[in-house]
Design a protein around this motif. Structure first.
Motif, PDB file in Angstrom:
ATOM      1  N   UNK A   1       0.853  -1.140   0.005  1.00  0.00           N
ATOM      2  CA  UNK A   1       0.100   0.163  -0.050  1.00  0.00           C
ATOM      3  C   UNK A   1       0.811   1.203   0.083  1.00  0.00           C
ATOM      4  N   UNK A   2       1.975   1.088   0.738  1.00  0.00           N
ATOM      5  CA  UNK A   2       2.847   2.226   0.777  1.00  0.00           C
ATOM      6  C   UNK A   2       3.379   2.474  -0.518  1.00  0.00           C
ATOM      7  N   UNK A   3       4.000   1.492  -1.231  1.00  0.00           N
ATOM      8  CA  UNK A   3       4.632   1.420  -2.470  1.00  0.00           C
ATOM      9  C   UNK A   3       3.505   2.024  -3.675  1.00  0.00           C
ATOM     10  N   UNK A   4       2.279   1.708  -3.357  1.00  0.00           N
ATOM     11  CA  UNK A   4       1.211   2.309  -4.443  1.00  0.00           C
ATOM     12  C   UNK A   4       1.040   3.840  -4.094  1.00  0.00           C
ATOM     13  N   UNK A   5       1.204   4.335  -2.876  1.00  0.00           N
ATOM     14  CA  UNK A   5       0.884   5.683  -2.469  1.00  0.00           C
ATOM     15  C   UNK A   5       2.368   6.791  -3.037  1.00  0.00           C
ATOM     16  N   UNK A   6       3.359   5.933  -2.875  1.00  0.00           N
ATOM     17  CA  UNK A   6       4.593   6.549  -3.662  1.00  0.00           C
ATOM     18  C   UNK A   6       5.145   6.185  -4.741  1.00  0.00           C
ATOM     19  N   UNK A   7       4.083   5.337  -5.635  1.00  0.00           N
ATOM     20  CA  UNK A   7       4.536   5.169  -6.901  1.00  0.00           C
ATOM     21  C   UNK A   7       5.953   4.325  -7.098  1.00  0.00           C
ATOM     22  N   UNK A   8       6.337   3.480  -6.097  1.00  0.00           N
ATOM     23  CA  UNK A   8       7.246   2.858  -6.044  1.00  0.00           C
ATOM     24  C   UNK A   8       8.661   3.673  -5.664  1.00  0.00           C
ATOM     25  N   UNK A   9       8.472   4.667  -5.165  1.00  0.00           N
ATOM     26  CA  UNK A   9       9.695   5.684  -5.127  1.00  0.00           C
ATOM     27  C   UNK A   9      10.032   5.282  -3.607  1.00  0.00           C
ATOM     28  N   UNK A  10      11.314   5.034  -3.155  1.00  0.00           N
ATOM     29  CA  UNK A  10      11.732   4.821  -1.765  1.00  0.00           C
ATOM     30  C   UNK A  10      11.519   5.969  -0.951  1.00  0.00           C
ATOM     31  N   UNK A  11      11.009   5.814   0.205  1.00  0.00           N
ATOM     32  CA  UNK A  11      10.575   7.068   0.943  1.00  0.00           C
ATOM     33  C   UNK A  11      11.625   7.014   2.220  1.00  0.00           C
ATOM     34  N   UNK A  12      12.581   8.235   2.190  1.00  0.00           N
ATOM     35  CA  UNK A  12      13.530   8.400   3.152  1.00  0.00           C
ATOM     36  C   UNK A  12      13.118   9.235   4.523  1.00  0.00           C
ATOM     37  N   UNK A  13      14.109   9.360   5.239  1.00  0.00           N
ATOM     38  CA  UNK A  13      13.810  10.001   6.348  1.00  0.00           C
ATOM     39  C   UNK A  13      13.769  11.417   6.252  1.00  0.00           C
TER      40      UNK A  13
ATOM     41  N   UNK B   1       3.658   6.900   8.748  1.00  0.00           N
ATOM     42  CA  UNK B   1       3.169   8.335   8.053  1.00  0.00           C
ATOM     43  C   UNK B   1       4.018   8.515   6.929  1.00  0.00           C
ATOM     44  N   UNK B   2       3.389   8.591   5.631  1.00  0.00           N
ATOM     45  CA  UNK B   2       4.502   8.967   4.447  1.00  0.00           C
ATOM     46  C   UNK B   2       3.797  10.219   3.816  1.00  0.00           C
ATOM     47  N   UNK B   3       4.812  11.101   3.616  1.00  0.00           N
ATOM     48  CA  UNK B   3       4.495  12.429   3.151  1.00  0.00           C
ATOM     49  C   UNK B   3       5.100  12.808   1.704  1.00  0.00           C
ATOM     50  N   UNK B   4       4.323  12.937   1.011  1.00  0.00           N
ATOM     51  CA  UNK B   4       4.981  13.523  -0.436  1.00  0.00           C
ATOM     52  C   UNK B   4       5.043  14.918  -0.554  1.00  0.00           C
ATOM     53  N   UNK B   5       6.272  15.277  -0.841  1.00  0.00           N
ATOM     54  CA  UNK B   5       6.621  16.559  -0.614  1.00  0.00           C
ATOM     55  C   UNK B   5       6.486  17.369  -1.947  1.00  0.00           C
ATOM     56  N   UNK B   6       6.754  18.615  -2.205  1.00  0.00           N
ATOM     57  CA  UNK B   6       6.524  19.377  -3.306  1.00  0.00           C
ATOM     58  C   UNK B   6       7.494  19.122  -4.375  1.00  0.00           C
ATOM     59  N   UNK B   7       8.642  18.765  -4.115  1.00  0.00           N
ATOM     60  CA  UNK B   7       9.619  18.250  -5.089  1.00  0.00           C
ATOM     61  C   UNK B   7       9.679  16.830  -5.575  1.00  0.00           C
TER      62      UNK B   7
ATOM     63  N   UNK C   1       9.830  14.250  -3.904  1.00  0.00           N
ATOM     64  CA  UNK C   1      10.354  13.161  -2.709  1.00  0.00           C
ATOM     65  C   UNK C   1       9.349  12.875  -1.825  1.00  0.00           C
ATOM     66  N   UNK C   2       9.687  11.529  -0.994  1.00  0.00           N
ATOM     67  CA  UNK C   2       8.770  11.090  -0.040  1.00  0.00           C
ATOM     68  C   UNK C   2       9.599  10.884   1.203  1.00  0.00           C
ATOM     69  N   UNK C   3       9.086  11.272   2.294  1.00  0.00           N
ATOM     70  CA  UNK C   3       9.823  10.974   3.608  1.00  0.00           C
ATOM     71  C   UNK C   3       8.698  10.071   4.557  1.00  0.00           C
ATOM     72  N   UNK C   4       9.329   9.525   5.425  1.00  0.00           N
ATOM     73  CA  UNK C   4       8.515   8.421   6.139  1.00  0.00           C
ATOM     74  C   UNK C   4       9.044   8.444   7.744  1.00  0.00           C
ATOM     75  N   UNK C   5       7.993   8.245   8.422  1.00  0.00           N
ATOM     76  CA  UNK C   5       8.115   7.866   9.900  1.00  0.00           C
ATOM     77  C   UNK C   5       7.170   6.946  10.436  1.00  0.00           C
ATOM     78  N   UNK C   6       7.577   6.430  11.617  1.00  0.00           N
ATOM     79  CA  UNK C   6       6.417   5.179  12.257  1.00  0.00           C
ATOM     80  C   UNK C   6       6.613   5.124  13.572  1.00  0.00           C
ATOM     81  N   UNK C   7       5.536   4.645  14.254  1.00  0.00           N
ATOM     82  CA  UNK C   7       5.589   4.670  15.789  1.00  0.00           C
ATOM     83  C   UNK C   7       4.861   3.401  15.967  1.00  0.00           C
ATOM     84  N   UNK C   8       5.511   2.554  17.021  1.00  0.00           N
ATOM     85  CA  UNK C   8       4.891   1.239  17.525  1.00  0.00           C
ATOM     86  C   UNK C   8       3.580   1.624  18.562  1.00  0.00           C
TER      87      UNK C   8
END
Length: 135
Positions: free
Chosen positions: A32-44, A113-119, A121-128
């Motif tokens: 599901x994350x890959x669908x949101x990012x279009x396969x682009x790797x999300x960084x920190x 949580x994954x955010x798509x930035x204006x440029x 790029x994608x950034x990601x964070x998670x909490x257990x």
């Protein structure tokens, strides 16, 4: 009670299937994350996910997400049968890229949580989040 070979095989297959469920749920979340990012790797990066680390009841878990400069923020629950929780879209006039809501968690799991930035790029964070009483 007499345990037959068929009963032993059924119990063994059931235990194996139960052991594989968390892995398949996590795989579904990653898909599901890959669908949101279009396969682009999300960084920190500059994204904040706020949620309690322990909740008494998984039926209403408060979360908030913020990512300055984000065009969209998606939230996923890796252990839920349907991992996509919410997507928040922000227009160019949005003053603050912030959203909050309550979500349902079926068990202890990661909230991502994954955010798509204006440029682009994608950034990601998670909490257990530990759920004490199942929902």
């Amino acid at each position: 009670m007499k345990l037959t070979r068929r009963d032993a095989l059924t119990l063994g297959l059931g235990a194996t299937a139960a052991a594989l469920l968390p892995m398949s749920a996590t795989a579904a979340a990653e898909d599901a994350i890959a669908v949101f990012t279009g396969g682009v790797e999300a960084g920190a990066g500059d994204i904040t996910l706020t949620t309690p680390e322990t909740v008494e009841n998984g039926n209403r878990v408060p979360i908030s997400v913020e990512a300055p400069g984000a065009m969209a923020i998606a939230v996923f629950a890796t252990g839920n049968p349907t991992p996509e929780v919410a997507t928040f879209n922000f227009g160019p006039m949005a003053g603050r890229r912030f959203a909050s809501t309550r979500i349902r968690l079926t068990a202890t799991q990661d909230v991502v949580a994954v955010a798509k930035l204006a440029d682009g790029a994608f950034v990601r964070t998670s909490v257990m989040v530990k759920v004490i009483n199942g929902s």
